[in-house]
Design an enzyme around this catalytic site. Sequence first.
Site, mmCIF file in Angstrom:
data_model
loop_
_atom_site.group_PDB
_atom_site.id
_atom_site.type_symbol
_atom_site.label_atom_id
_atom_site.label_comp_id
_atom_site.label_asym_id
_atom_site.label_seq_id
_atom_site.Cartn_x
_atom_site.Cartn_y
_atom_site.Cartn_z
ATOM 1 N N VAL A 177 6.429 -1.976 8.397
ATOM 2 C CA VAL A 177 6.576 -1.266 9.671
ATOM 3 C C VAL A 177 8.035 -1.304 10.119
ATOM 4 C CG1 VAL A 177 5.963 -1.329 12.134
ATOM 5 C CG2 VAL A 177 4.197 -1.668 10.403
ATOM 6 N N HIS A 212 38.828 -13.380 24.928
ATOM 7 C CA HIS A 212 38.929 -12.618 26.175
ATOM 8 C C HIS A 212 39.599 -11.287 25.875
ATOM 9 C CE1 HIS A 212 39.538 -11.804 30.427
ATOM 10 N NE2 HIS A 212 40.787 -11.473 30.143
ATOM 11 N N VAL A 232 -4.318 3.558 32.509
ATOM 12 C CA VAL A 232 -4.819 4.896 32.210
ATOM 13 C C VAL A 232 -6.249 4.695 31.722
ATOM 14 C CG1 VAL A 232 -4.556 6.891 30.707
ATOM 15 C CG2 VAL A 232 -2.540 5.745 31.607
ATOM 16 N N GLY A 245 0.543 -2.952 22.701
ATOM 17 C CA GLY A 245 0.485 -4.169 21.908
ATOM 18 C C GLY A 245 0.083 -3.888 20.471
ATOM 19 N N ARG A 282 0.812 -1.218 0.000
ATOM 20 C CA ARG A 282 0.000 0.000 0.000
ATOM 21 C C ARG A 282 0.856 1.285 0.000
ATOM 22 N NH1 ARG A 282 -3.737 1.409 4.562
ATOM 23 N NH2 ARG A 282 -4.447 -0.739 4.535
ATOM 24 N N GLY A 305 5.933 -2.468 27.807
ATOM 25 C CA GLY A 305 6.454 -3.579 26.996
ATOM 26 C C GLY A 305 7.670 -3.109 26.221
ATOM 27 N N ILE A 306 8.008 -3.859 25.169
ATOM 28 C CA ILE A 306 9.243 -3.567 24.432
ATOM 29 C C ILE A 306 9.189 -2.185 23.774
ATOM 30 C CG2 ILE A 306 10.638 -4.267 22.452
ATOM 31 C CD1 ILE A 306 10.285 -7.119 23.224
ATOM 32 N N ILE A 307 8.108 -1.888 23.051
ATOM 33 C CA ILE A 307 8.046 -0.600 22.337
ATOM 34 C C ILE A 307 8.057 0.557 23.331
ATOM 35 C CG2 ILE A 307 6.644 0.902 20.858
ATOM 36 C CD1 ILE A 307 5.738 -1.499 19.313
HETATM 37 P P1 NAD Z 1 3.820 -5.599 24.245
HETATM 38 O O1 NAD Z 1 2.723 -6.581 24.258
HETATM 39 O O2 NAD Z 1 5.217 -6.045 24.228
HETATM 40 O O3 NAD Z 1 3.685 -4.622 25.506
HETATM 41 C C1 NAD Z 1 2.504 -3.920 25.790
HETATM 42 C C2 NAD Z 1 2.470 -3.651 27.275
HETATM 43 O O4 NAD Z 1 1.387 -2.819 27.558
HETATM 44 C C3 NAD Z 1 2.294 -4.919 28.097
HETATM 45 O O5 NAD Z 1 3.295 -4.926 29.084
HETATM 46 C C4 NAD Z 1 0.895 -4.779 28.665
HETATM 47 O O6 NAD Z 1 0.761 -5.365 29.925
HETATM 48 C C5 NAD Z 1 0.753 -3.260 28.740
HETATM 49 N N1 NAD Z 1 -0.614 -2.759 28.707
HETATM 50 C C6 NAD Z 1 -1.661 -3.226 27.978
HETATM 51 N N2 NAD Z 1 -2.744 -2.457 28.182
HETATM 52 C C7 NAD Z 1 -2.375 -1.471 29.040
HETATM 53 C C8 NAD Z 1 -3.046 -0.368 29.627
HETATM 54 N N3 NAD Z 1 -4.317 -0.100 29.348
HETATM 55 N N4 NAD Z 1 -2.356 0.443 30.470
HETATM 56 C C9 NAD Z 1 -1.062 0.175 30.745
HETATM 57 N N5 NAD Z 1 -0.377 -0.857 30.222
HETATM 58 C C10 NAD Z 1 -1.026 -1.667 29.371
HETATM 59 O O7 NAD Z 1 3.487 -4.634 23.028
HETATM 60 P P2 NAD Z 1 4.356 -3.498 22.355
HETATM 61 O O8 NAD Z 1 5.454 -3.043 23.237
HETATM 62 O O9 NAD Z 1 3.343 -2.504 21.894
HETATM 63 O O10 NAD Z 1 4.983 -4.265 21.134
HETATM 64 C C11 NAD Z 1 4.129 -4.840 20.168
HETATM 65 C C12 NAD Z 1 4.776 -5.968 19.428
HETATM 66 O O11 NAD Z 1 5.849 -5.517 18.633
HETATM 67 C C13 NAD Z 1 5.280 -7.043 20.345
HETATM 68 O O12 NAD Z 1 4.787 -8.259 19.844
HETATM 69 C C14 NAD Z 1 6.762 -6.993 20.211
HETATM 70 O O13 NAD Z 1 7.302 -8.287 20.225
HETATM 71 C C15 NAD Z 1 6.979 -6.326 18.854
HETATM 72 N N6 NAD Z 1 8.163 -5.489 18.925
HETATM 73 C C16 NAD Z 1 9.388 -6.042 19.001
HETATM 74 C C17 NAD Z 1 10.501 -5.246 19.121
HETATM 75 C C18 NAD Z 1 11.858 -5.848 19.205
HETATM 76 O O14 NAD Z 1 12.029 -6.989 18.806
HETATM 77 N N7 NAD Z 1 12.836 -5.146 19.736
HETATM 78 C C19 NAD Z 1 10.387 -3.882 19.185
HETATM 79 C C20 NAD Z 1 9.145 -3.359 19.113
HETATM 80 C C21 NAD Z 1 8.038 -4.166 18.998
#
Ligand code: NAD
Length: 470
Positions: free
Chosen positions: A43, A443, A238, A270, A36, A183-185
Amino acid sequence: MSEFDYDVLVLGAGPGGYTAAFRAADLGQKVALVERYPDLGGVCLNVGCIPSKALLHTASIIDEAAAMEQHGVSFGEPFIDIDKLRIFKEGVVGKLTGGLAGMAKQRKVEVIQGVGSFAGPNEVTVETEGGTRSLSFSNAIIAVGSQSMELGGMPWGDPRLMDSTDALELEEVPLRLLVVGGGIIGLEMACVYQALGSSVTVVELTPGLMPGSDPDLVKPLQRRITKKYEAIHLETRVKQIDVDDKGLVAHFEGKHSGKEMFDRVLVAVGRTPNGSKINAESAGVEVGDRGFISVDAQMRTNVPHIFAIGDVVGQPMLAHKATHEGKVAAEVCAGHKSAFDARAIPSVAYTDPEIAWVGVTEAEAKKAGLEYGVGKFPMAASGRAIGNDRTEGFTKLLFDASSNRIIGAGITCPNAGDLISECALAIEMGAEAGDIGMTIHPHPTLSESVAMAAEVFEGTVTDLYIPKKK
Ligand code: NAD
């Protein structure tokens, strides 16, 4: 001559899609790649992994330069030209997407820009700028990925409320940034904005940051960011965000409650798969309630000549999983007997320190009642980590108690993401603790910690003193 326009039509040009298209072309297939956006890469390349890593590199240099003060070297306060940084980041992305376009051309993959959806079991229609095109295919590979999950009740449309794509735009460095989702992002972007000068607050719904990884791996990161960030609120959500002229007012609920004003809010809670957006049903492809598409080990959907790969087929939503699946799908389309049978898929959070894990986590091993042993080597005992003044992490290896074979690994330290590959290879090769410990590691490196963790498990380590059990 085939009765169809293409042997293989790939829908979506992220890491999974372009890999599938290129592999299929290399195997002699006539390939169309429908995307698209004007640039290939999805991404990951455009608004995910690559630009975030470019910015995380900048963040780590800012932090390292500041840390040098302890060693007697002062650089002073950094001057941050946000426009120049954005241009650099865009240049990184441009170099990679330009490279992909060139490789598609060299391979004679026909790239068609537009929004594609199925019109039948062997037909996709594409809404292009010039009108609707109908393309027929012998095999199709669905690689349409995922998108950020939006929280309801939020003022989406207000530019101060951001998803990860908006945050990577780097429009400004807010004074106070709220990150919803630990989470990770969320944690990677928190790292970038804090280094650039924002005061950061993180809100996480669950009792721990980065759910899914072992809590001991996360602890060194949590300790470090607790000192640097304004606040980290666990078990908090939140529930609402109100718009105000001066900022966004977040209402907290849970362990931390009340309301607070922020200059910007990043929501990273997520990602959700895009399976429901492509009219897959018209081709007979079953799509689950949440938008995931089920596949077998050959990446075939319930319709045998239609394959699916990447985020749309399920967790983990990781680029490196998608590329491997893409190769499998392309090879099966070309008549090869390929299948996806990876024993382990590594995960990395490119935070500071990085957190990387692969195979079975300790929490999973406990839950499954596995008989396992642990070898853990602290970075505090690594000469290289001490020299780097970064002794907070460790390397942990999990071994099957009866075979001594490695079943999982976790590493927390700067560059853990690079170190974890050795552990992934060890799991794939069925390595035993002795194989890892007796492999001579250079090392002084952080990679030695992998061999030493295996030695800890074996009881042969000499870089630590572990009293013998009586
Ligand atoms: P994630 O699922 O890793 O983390 C989302 C976090 O938000 C979780 O800890 C969850 O408990 C929390 N959460 C959910 N609802 C909430 C709320 N209402 N209030 C507060 N916290 C809440 O999702 P992400 O960080 O958005 O990443 C998305 C995807 O992208 C993942 O599958 C990840 O593996 C992938 N990703 C990978 C990388 C990497 O490999 N370095 C980097 C970025 C993203």
